[in-house]
Write a protein that holds these residues in place. Structure first.
Motif, PDB file in Angstrom:
ATOM      1  N   VAL A   1       0.824  -1.248  -0.014  1.00 27.21           N
ATOM      2  CA  VAL A   1      -0.083   0.001   0.097  1.00 27.21           C
ATOM      3  C   VAL A   1       0.806   1.268  -0.071  1.00 27.21           C
ATOM      4  CG1 VAL A   1      -1.796   1.456   1.313  1.00 27.21           C
ATOM      5  CG2 VAL A   1      -2.017  -1.113   1.177  1.00 27.21           C
ATOM      6  N   LEU A   2       1.901   1.190   0.759  1.00 23.72           N
ATOM      7  CA  LEU A   2       2.924   2.444   0.720  1.00 23.72           C
ATOM      8  C   LEU A   2       3.396   2.663  -0.659  1.00 23.72           C
ATOM      9  CD1 LEU A   2       4.830   1.872   4.130  1.00 23.72           C
ATOM     10  CD2 LEU A   2       3.078   3.467   3.548  1.00 23.72           C
ATOM     11  N   GLY A   3       3.702   1.496  -1.343  1.00 24.48           N
ATOM     12  CA  GLY A   3       4.467   1.576  -2.744  1.00 24.48           C
ATOM     13  C   GLY A   3       3.289   2.115  -3.579  1.00 24.48           C
ATOM     14  N   ALA A   4       1.801   1.957  -3.580  1.00 22.22           N
ATOM     15  CA  ALA A   4       1.046   2.281  -4.346  1.00 22.22           C
ATOM     16  C   ALA A   4       0.779   3.651  -4.205  1.00 22.22           C
ATOM     17  CB  ALA A   4      -0.228   1.374  -4.120  1.00 22.22           C
ATOM     18  N   ILE A   5       0.690   4.074  -2.787  1.00 21.08           N
ATOM     19  CA  ILE A   5       0.420   5.626  -2.619  1.00 21.08           C
ATOM     20  C   ILE A   5       1.617   6.358  -3.369  1.00 21.08           C
ATOM     21  CG2 ILE A   5       0.364   7.462  -0.780  1.00 21.08           C
ATOM     22  CD1 ILE A   5      -0.757   5.201   0.829  1.00 21.08           C
ATOM     23  N   PHE A   6       3.051   5.836  -3.259  1.00 17.66           N
ATOM     24  CA  PHE A   6       3.851   6.494  -3.679  1.00 17.66           C
ATOM     25  C   PHE A   6       3.862   6.561  -5.296  1.00 17.66           C
ATOM     26  CE2 PHE A   6       8.402   5.986  -5.825  1.00 17.66           C
ATOM     27  CZ  PHE A   6       8.980   7.415  -5.371  1.00 17.66           C
ATOM     28  N   GLY A   7       3.464   5.396  -5.907  1.00 17.61           N
ATOM     29  CA  GLY A   7       3.320   5.178  -7.465  1.00 17.61           C
ATOM     30  C   GLY A   7       2.278   6.269  -7.831  1.00 17.61           C
ATOM     31  N   GLY A   8       1.192   6.349  -6.953  1.00 15.39           N
ATOM     32  CA  GLY A   8      -0.169   7.131  -7.399  1.00 15.39           C
ATOM     33  C   GLY A   8       0.424   8.742  -7.583  1.00 15.39           C
ATOM     34  N   LEU A   9       1.399   9.169  -6.855  1.00 18.97           N
ATOM     35  CA  LEU A   9       1.859  10.358  -6.828  1.00 18.97           C
ATOM     36  C   LEU A   9       2.663  10.638  -7.887  1.00 18.97           C
ATOM     37  CD1 LEU A   9       2.567  11.006  -3.094  1.00 18.97           C
ATOM     38  CD2 LEU A   9       0.650  11.890  -4.142  1.00 18.97           C
TER      39      LEU A   9
ATOM     40  N   GLY B   1       3.856   0.212  -6.281  1.00 20.35           N
ATOM     41  CA  GLY B   1       4.159   1.148  -7.142  1.00 20.35           C
ATOM     42  C   GLY B   1       4.143   1.055  -8.587  1.00 20.35           C
ATOM     43  N   LEU B   2       4.318  -0.408  -8.904  1.00 22.29           N
ATOM     44  CA  LEU B   2       3.722  -0.682 -10.321  1.00 22.29           C
ATOM     45  C   LEU B   2       2.430  -0.586 -10.646  1.00 22.29           C
ATOM     46  CD1 LEU B   2       6.415  -3.371 -11.060  1.00 22.29           C
ATOM     47  CD2 LEU B   2       6.098  -0.875 -12.269  1.00 22.29           C
ATOM     48  N   SER B   3       1.691  -1.024  -9.620  1.00 20.49           N
ATOM     49  CA  SER B   3       0.098  -1.099  -9.367  1.00 20.49           C
ATOM     50  C   SER B   3      -0.469   0.221  -9.835  1.00 20.49           C
ATOM     51  CB  SER B   3      -0.361  -1.872  -8.113  1.00 20.49           C
ATOM     52  OG  SER B   3      -1.885  -1.525  -7.946  1.00 20.49           O
ATOM     53  N   ALA B   4       0.209   1.093  -9.089  1.00 24.63           N
ATOM     54  CA  ALA B   4      -0.517   2.498  -9.198  1.00 24.63           C
ATOM     55  C   ALA B   4      -0.236   3.196 -10.508  1.00 24.63           C
ATOM     56  CB  ALA B   4       0.159   3.390  -8.081  1.00 24.63           C
ATOM     57  N   LEU B   5       1.133   2.854 -10.915  1.00 21.62           N
ATOM     58  CA  LEU B   5       1.586   3.514 -12.312  1.00 21.62           C
ATOM     59  C   LEU B   5       0.836   2.975 -13.604  1.00 21.62           C
ATOM     60  CD1 LEU B   5       3.519   5.663 -13.623  1.00 21.62           C
ATOM     61  CD2 LEU B   5       5.258   3.899 -13.334  1.00 21.62           C
ATOM     62  N   LEU B   6       0.754   1.488 -13.466  1.00 23.63           N
ATOM     63  CA  LEU B   6       0.451   0.868 -14.592  1.00 23.63           C
ATOM     64  C   LEU B   6      -1.021   0.121 -14.731  1.00 23.63           C
ATOM     65  CD1 LEU B   6       3.728  -1.146 -15.171  1.00 23.63           C
ATOM     66  CD2 LEU B   6       3.160   1.053 -16.032  1.00 23.63           C
ATOM     67  N   GLY B   7      -1.369   0.073 -13.278  1.00 25.03           N
ATOM     68  CA  GLY B   7      -2.946  -0.216 -13.146  1.00 25.03           C
ATOM     69  C   GLY B   7      -2.941  -1.943 -13.251  1.00 25.03           C
ATOM     70  N   VAL B   8      -2.037  -2.604 -12.886  1.00 26.94           N
ATOM     71  CA  VAL B   8      -1.978  -4.161 -12.961  1.00 26.94           C
ATOM     72  C   VAL B   8      -2.308  -4.790 -11.675  1.00 26.94           C
ATOM     73  CG1 VAL B   8      -0.311  -4.024 -15.028  1.00 26.94           C
ATOM     74  CG2 VAL B   8       0.712  -3.956 -12.762  1.00 26.94           C
ATOM     75  N   GLY B   9      -2.451  -3.916 -10.479  1.00 27.00           N
ATOM     76  CA  GLY B   9      -2.678  -4.535  -9.099  1.00 27.00           C
ATOM     77  C   GLY B   9      -1.397  -5.029  -8.541  1.00 27.00           C
ATOM     78  N   GLY B  10      -0.345  -5.109  -8.961  1.00 25.73           N
ATOM     79  CA  GLY B  10       0.741  -5.673  -8.375  1.00 25.73           C
ATOM     80  C   GLY B  10       0.954  -7.167  -8.313  1.00 25.73           C
ATOM     81  N   GLY B  11      -0.037  -7.745  -9.034  1.00 23.76           N
ATOM     82  CA  GLY B  11      -0.020  -9.378  -8.926  1.00 23.76           C
ATOM     83  C   GLY B  11       0.969  -9.829  -9.820  1.00 23.76           C
ATOM     84  N   PRO B  12       1.273  -9.534 -10.879  1.00 19.98           N
ATOM     85  CA  PRO B  12       2.618 -10.198 -11.821  1.00 19.98           C
ATOM     86  C   PRO B  12       3.658 -10.105 -11.201  1.00 19.98           C
ATOM     87  CG  PRO B  12       0.878  -8.718 -13.069  1.00 19.98           C
ATOM     88  CD  PRO B  12       0.471  -8.348 -11.624  1.00 19.98           C
ATOM     89  N   LEU B  13       3.911  -9.042 -10.074  1.00 17.67           N
ATOM     90  CA  LEU B  13       5.208  -9.005  -9.313  1.00 17.67           C
ATOM     91  C   LEU B  13       4.917  -9.984  -8.005  1.00 17.67           C
ATOM     92  CD1 LEU B  13       7.122  -5.946  -9.269  1.00 17.67           C
ATOM     93  CD2 LEU B  13       7.871  -8.328 -10.051  1.00 17.67           C
ATOM     94  N   LYS B  14       3.911  -9.947  -7.373  1.00 22.05           N
ATOM     95  CA  LYS B  14       3.746 -10.632  -6.121  1.00 22.05           C
ATOM     96  C   LYS B  14       3.645 -12.092  -6.277  1.00 22.05           C
ATOM     97  CE  LYS B  14       1.041  -7.009  -4.019  1.00 22.05           C
ATOM     98  NZ  LYS B  14      -0.404  -6.771  -3.457  1.00 22.05           N
ATOM     99  N   VAL B  15       3.125 -12.533  -7.225  1.00 27.61           N
ATOM    100  CA  VAL B  15       3.097 -13.883  -7.330  1.00 27.61           C
ATOM    101  C   VAL B  15       4.373 -14.700  -7.673  1.00 27.61           C
ATOM    102  CG1 VAL B  15       2.311 -16.003  -8.950  1.00 27.61           C
ATOM    103  CG2 VAL B  15       0.631 -14.165  -8.291  1.00 27.61           C
TER     104      VAL B  15
END
Length: 260
Positions: free
Chosen positions: A81-89, A147-161
């Protein structure tokens, strides 16, 4: 007709997202941009809303079947979530063409990863037969995924899995189910910044979410039964095509500015 096609696209993205734990954004963003002509800055938040819907539809079934590792998911989600907030900014300062190029490179990386990385031998099928390792890698990697989730709209799953499966020695299907549990929170944290800037189009999101909910339900039923290695390799071939198209589209937008 366009509404129906959006529902079909959402259904496909939802089913693949639920089966692979990637949220469907990696399919939905290029589909909206390349097939429907939606601007990247509008496609990304629409995809993020669908990621939230995908998580809601798929995660409940995985928790019920004891495939999701709730403790691991909660541990990694704070960093995500911290990375998502940073990526959104950061997204507010990046040109749409640059986002398309980054998405193309990221999709190409995920495709190669699915094709080349070997699955761990004799993976256990339930939570009772394994113990996650290497938490520092998992926490730092989750920040990048957010961060990639916010920037690219992919939810982070392609990295998390792959992070959980190959970096923390979590069984692939457990990693996929746990990723589905987390991506909804990540997507919600990411989409807020886009909504505040007026890029969240409800007329676009509504038919997509309907399709995603249905597709995610079907995908969550199929995931325990479908041979994962075969599905990953077939999906990787599609991702290679998508990556080349996104790189071409993004490059076409960047070259004129670079030549000035």
């Amino acid at each position: 007709m366009t509404v129906l096609l959006l529902m079909v696209a959402g259904g496909l993205a939802g089913s693949l997202g639920a089966m692979l734990g990637i949220g469907g954004g990696i399919v939905l963003v290029p589909a909206l941009v390349l097939l429907f002509g939606i601007p990247v800055e509008d496609a990304v938040p629409a995809s993020l809303m669908c990621v939230v819907a995908n998580s809601c539809a798929a995660a409940a079934g995985y928790v019920h079947n004891h495939l999701s590792d709730i403790r691991l998911g909660l541990t990694l989600e704070l960093s995500t979530v911290l990375g998502a907030i940073f990526g959104g900014l950061v997204a507010a300062m990046v040109a749409p063409a640059m986002v398309a190029v980054v998405f193309g490179l990221f999709t190409f990386y995920v495709a190669l990863q699915m094709l080349l990385l070997r699955a761990p031998r004799q993976e256990p099928a339930t939570l009772d037969d394994y113990s996650p390792t290497n938490y520092p890698l998992g926490i730092s990697g989750s920040f990048v995924a957010g961060g990639l989730s916010a920037l690219l709209g992919v939810g982070g799953g392609p990295l998390k899995v792959p992070l959980m499966s190959y970096g923390m020695r979590v069984p692939f299907k457990v990693a996929s189910a746990t990723s589905n549990l987390m991506i909804g929170v990540t997507g919600a944290a990411s989409v807020a910044a886009y909504a505040l800037r007026g890029h969240l189009k409800l007329a676009l999101v509504s038919p997509l979410v309907v399709g995603v909910l249905g597709g995610a339900y079907v995908g969550s039923l199929l995931m325990p039964k479908v041979p994962t290695p075969v599905l990953k390799k077939l999906f990787a071939l599609v991702l290679l095509v998508v990556a080349s198209q996104m790189l071409w589209k993004g490059g076409a937008g960047l070259w004129p500015n670079m030549l000035k």
